[in-house]
Design an enzyme around this catalytic site. Sequence first.
Site, PDB file in Angstrom:
ATOM      1  N   GLU A 122      25.363  -2.394   6.111  1.00 37.49           N
ATOM      2  CA  GLU A 122      26.888  -1.962   6.474  1.00 37.49           C
ATOM      3  C   GLU A 122      26.952  -0.600   7.206  1.00 37.49           C
ATOM      4  O   GLU A 122      26.360   0.282   6.821  1.00 37.49           O
ATOM      5  CB  GLU A 122      27.658  -1.732   4.988  1.00 37.49           C
ATOM      6  CG  GLU A 122      28.994  -1.679   5.275  1.00 37.49           C
ATOM      7  CD  GLU A 122      29.681  -1.517   3.853  1.00 37.49           C
ATOM      8  OE1 GLU A 122      30.882  -1.281   3.661  1.00 37.49           O
ATOM      9  OE2 GLU A 122      29.258  -1.546   2.643  1.00 37.49           O
ATOM     10  N   GLY A 254      25.112   6.579  -0.586  1.00 40.79           N
ATOM     11  CA  GLY A 254      24.711   6.626  -1.873  1.00 40.79           C
ATOM     12  C   GLY A 254      24.216   5.622  -2.374  1.00 40.79           C
ATOM     13  O   GLY A 254      23.257   5.509  -3.085  1.00 40.79           O
ATOM     14  N   ALA A 255      24.684   4.418  -2.274  1.00 39.72           N
ATOM     15  CA  ALA A 255      24.172   3.197  -2.829  1.00 39.72           C
ATOM     16  C   ALA A 255      25.211   1.881  -1.964  1.00 39.72           C
ATOM     17  O   ALA A 255      26.048   2.262  -1.345  1.00 39.72           O
ATOM     18  CB  ALA A 255      24.719   2.876  -4.228  1.00 39.72           C
ATOM     19  N   MET A 256      24.431   0.789  -2.198  1.00 45.08           N
ATOM     20  CA  MET A 256      24.903  -0.336  -1.403  1.00 45.08           C
ATOM     21  C   MET A 256      25.205  -1.862  -2.250  1.00 45.08           C
ATOM     22  O   MET A 256      23.769  -2.036  -2.833  1.00 45.08           O
ATOM     23  CB  MET A 256      24.294  -0.610   0.032  1.00 45.08           C
ATOM     24  CG  MET A 256      24.420  -1.819   0.693  1.00 45.08           C
ATOM     25  SD  MET A 256      26.354  -1.612   1.537  1.00 45.08           S
ATOM     26  CE  MET A 256      26.601  -3.393   1.623  1.00 45.08           C
ATOM     27  N   ASN A 258      24.809  -4.981  -1.823  1.00 45.43           N
ATOM     28  CA  ASN A 258      24.187  -6.218  -1.221  1.00 45.43           C
ATOM     29  C   ASN A 258      24.123  -7.276  -2.285  1.00 45.43           C
ATOM     30  O   ASN A 258      23.554  -6.979  -3.441  1.00 45.43           O
ATOM     31  CB  ASN A 258      22.804  -5.939  -0.634  1.00 45.43           C
ATOM     32  CG  ASN A 258      22.690  -4.659   0.014  1.00 45.43           C
ATOM     33  OD1 ASN A 258      23.366  -4.780   1.068  1.00 45.43           O
ATOM     34  ND2 ASN A 258      21.801  -3.823  -0.527  1.00 45.43           N
ATOM     35  N   HIS A 290      30.370   0.730  -9.837  1.00 46.46           N
ATOM     36  CA  HIS A 290      30.988   0.435  -8.575  1.00 46.46           C
ATOM     37  C   HIS A 290      30.247  -0.543  -7.629  1.00 46.46           C
ATOM     38  O   HIS A 290      30.904  -1.704  -7.282  1.00 46.46           O
ATOM     39  CB  HIS A 290      31.154   1.756  -7.859  1.00 46.46           C
ATOM     40  CG  HIS A 290      31.714   1.656  -6.279  1.00 46.46           C
ATOM     41  ND1 HIS A 290      33.242   2.178  -6.088  1.00 46.46           N
ATOM     42  CD2 HIS A 290      31.453   1.341  -5.181  1.00 46.46           C
ATOM     43  CE1 HIS A 290      33.458   1.732  -5.227  1.00 46.46           C
ATOM     44  NE2 HIS A 290      32.242   1.257  -4.270  1.00 46.46           N
ATOM     45  N   GLU A 291      28.934  -0.441  -7.511  1.00 44.57           N
ATOM     46  CA  GLU A 291      28.180  -1.293  -6.602  1.00 44.57           C
ATOM     47  C   GLU A 291      28.336  -2.675  -7.481  1.00 44.57           C
ATOM     48  O   GLU A 291      28.203  -3.807  -6.686  1.00 44.57           O
ATOM     49  CB  GLU A 291      26.893  -0.923  -6.473  1.00 44.57           C
ATOM     50  CG  GLU A 291      26.838   0.513  -5.722  1.00 44.57           C
ATOM     51  CD  GLU A 291      27.807   0.696  -4.678  1.00 44.57           C
ATOM     52  OE1 GLU A 291      27.827  -0.409  -3.987  1.00 44.57           O
ATOM     53  OE2 GLU A 291      28.114   1.753  -4.033  1.00 44.57           O
ATOM     54  N   HIS A 294      31.534  -4.458  -6.934  1.00 47.16           N
ATOM     55  CA  HIS A 294      31.405  -5.311  -5.710  1.00 47.16           C
ATOM     56  C   HIS A 294      31.191  -6.881  -5.658  1.00 47.16           C
ATOM     57  O   HIS A 294      31.558  -7.374  -4.510  1.00 47.16           O
ATOM     58  CB  HIS A 294      30.781  -4.281  -4.712  1.00 47.16           C
ATOM     59  CG  HIS A 294      31.519  -3.248  -4.119  1.00 47.16           C
ATOM     60  ND1 HIS A 294      32.654  -3.634  -3.312  1.00 47.16           N
ATOM     61  CD2 HIS A 294      31.105  -1.961  -3.541  1.00 47.16           C
ATOM     62  CE1 HIS A 294      33.009  -2.350  -2.792  1.00 47.16           C
ATOM     63  NE2 HIS A 294      32.282  -1.380  -2.849  1.00 47.16           N
ATOM     64  N   GLU A 313      36.877  -1.257  -1.070  1.00 48.60           N
ATOM     65  CA  GLU A 313      36.825   0.039  -1.293  1.00 48.60           C
ATOM     66  C   GLU A 313      37.754   0.521  -2.236  1.00 48.60           C
ATOM     67  O   GLU A 313      37.414   1.030  -3.241  1.00 48.60           O
ATOM     68  CB  GLU A 313      36.236   1.040  -0.054  1.00 48.60           C
ATOM     69  CG  GLU A 313      34.900   0.542   0.426  1.00 48.60           C
ATOM     70  CD  GLU A 313      33.908   0.117  -0.556  1.00 48.60           C
ATOM     71  OE1 GLU A 313      33.759   0.717  -1.430  1.00 48.60           O
ATOM     72  OE2 GLU A 313      32.683  -0.355   0.087  1.00 48.60           O
TER      73      GLU A 313
END
Length: 631
Positions: A122, A254-256, A258, A290-291, A294, A313
Amino acid sequence: MAETRFLGDYSPWPFRLKLTRLRFDLRPRGTLVRSELHLERRGPGPLVLDGGAGLRTRALTIDGAPVNPAHVRQGAETLTIAHAALPDRPFVLGAEVEIDPEANTALEGLYLSGGIFCTQCEAEGFRHITWYPDRPDVMAPFHVTIRSDQPVILSNGNPVASGRGWAEWHDPWSKPSYLFALVAGDLRAVSDSFTTMSGRKVALNVWVRPADLDRAGFAMESLKKSMRWDETAYGREYDLDVFNIVAVDDFNMGAMENKGLNIFNSKLVLASPDTATDADYERIEAVIAHEYFHNWTGNRITCRDWFQLCLKEGLTVFRDQQFTSDMRSAAVKRIEDVVTLRARQFREDAGPLAHPPRPDRYEEINNFYTATVYEKGAEVIGMLRRLVGDEGYRTALDLYFDRHDGQACTIEDWLKVFEDATGRDLAQFKRWYTDAGTPKLTLAEEWDEDAGRLTLRLSQSTAPTPGQPDKPPRVIPVAVGLISPNGDEVMPTRVLELTQPEQEWSFEDLGARPVVSLLRGFSAPVTVDRRIGRAERAILVAHDTDPFARWEAGHDLALESLVAMAQGGESDPALGHAWGGLLADSSLDPAFVALCLRLPPEDEIAATIATQGGVPDPDAIHRAREALAAE
């Protein structure tokens, strides 16, 4: 110079991608990537794929036959195959490229982090892996085979098969390329399982370096809490057989999120009671939530284009704020979020880079991962929920998930769901997404002693921002309450909908002039201009039933005292009495009381003095703050 992209120029990709097959032969300096894109034409034109200079193309085929080089044009960032070379029927485009993960210091695409192969795609990182339609509205299931001498080999979705030096993964849910992930390295896992509300058992793993294994337990606890909360609060169940988290030291976000394989910067996973603070634990819990959230708000339903970034977001930040509020102190969480918003996002709105949550143009999409997109985007969701009510919000979200599952959506799709679910017209509310700037809310009060009537006159205005000189009025939900001089609440929270430049509301049959508790819960991201005395603020600090309004009254009272003390005056006795009321109330959350007793920082005192036309004296400000803290 970067090319400016415009929201109004969007057009659908003229092909349908039905399946993506990838095969990786991982090597630090010469990784081979073979791709098969199962395509079907939907419109006229050539086939345009995104890529970059780091791709060394070794083969290009259609249904296994080499593509005539005369039909191929390769530019700096795209590869175009002429219409004449493409079949009218469904076909498979094959490509073989070589890339260099070890040389990839940009950390976009596939790279090496301390001997671990890792990806970050991303917003536009997948184009550094292979030729592909690297845009969020092109979605497909992925089938991935990876060959490597690393002991652990991971990708999105469910594991299909594995053996010595290889692993195969399949993600049955259609996703865009920015959600692709691959990790291969010497890793160890803290493992557990989670049983979903429908009874499915999901394998959970938090993968870390061997030396960090004893610091990954809290991350696993946070993941399980997040999964259960999303089922309870939103009815969202996890949809794969396994969920993996990987911690790496080199990660440019910070994080993703996927799909099924979240990748984190190590500092947002690892924690030990010997070294981590309460704030560290709360941050880890919030980011993991949060991740994970998503998975539905970003993965199952994603963005049509990057202009819609706040769709995923802003909504997911709002959801993780709700989660932390339920896990910890809701009052403290709300106040801390507002403090952050004012410190970061309000400054964006007031500066030369001001932009709306959904911009209409950009040159570099990575520059739009801002507080306006994230934090203000979450505030817009909160306003929407306040306007339609908790029941209307849940009905609309259920419709959103049902209607748009598996789609790439826009802000218009999101608002249409709320209109259909609640019957509200949200055309004016949409300005929160399209207009930059922080509205200024002005309150004037009129008290009629004989009639026992209080009239509130509210007005709104928004200063010009770059490219947007004129700001029409927005819908502003203004939550108010009324507190009597003796501390009783004479009117519980009522939401006034300010839709015009100026409006009035009257409240009848009041025995004495009440104190207005304004903008309860920080019901809208606005600044406030009102006249209120210290005695009235002290009443709010001691008696307001709304935690945010109570905190803010105390904060402003303390700020006034500190400004006066820094300029040679004395502290206000009302402040001590107000704090005494807080300390004497045993029903209050201790964390909230502690936050209320925290004095404004020195930079805020200096800024207030400067705003009032004075010259800040850093030494005097420091002495004043130390003196009030001691007092």
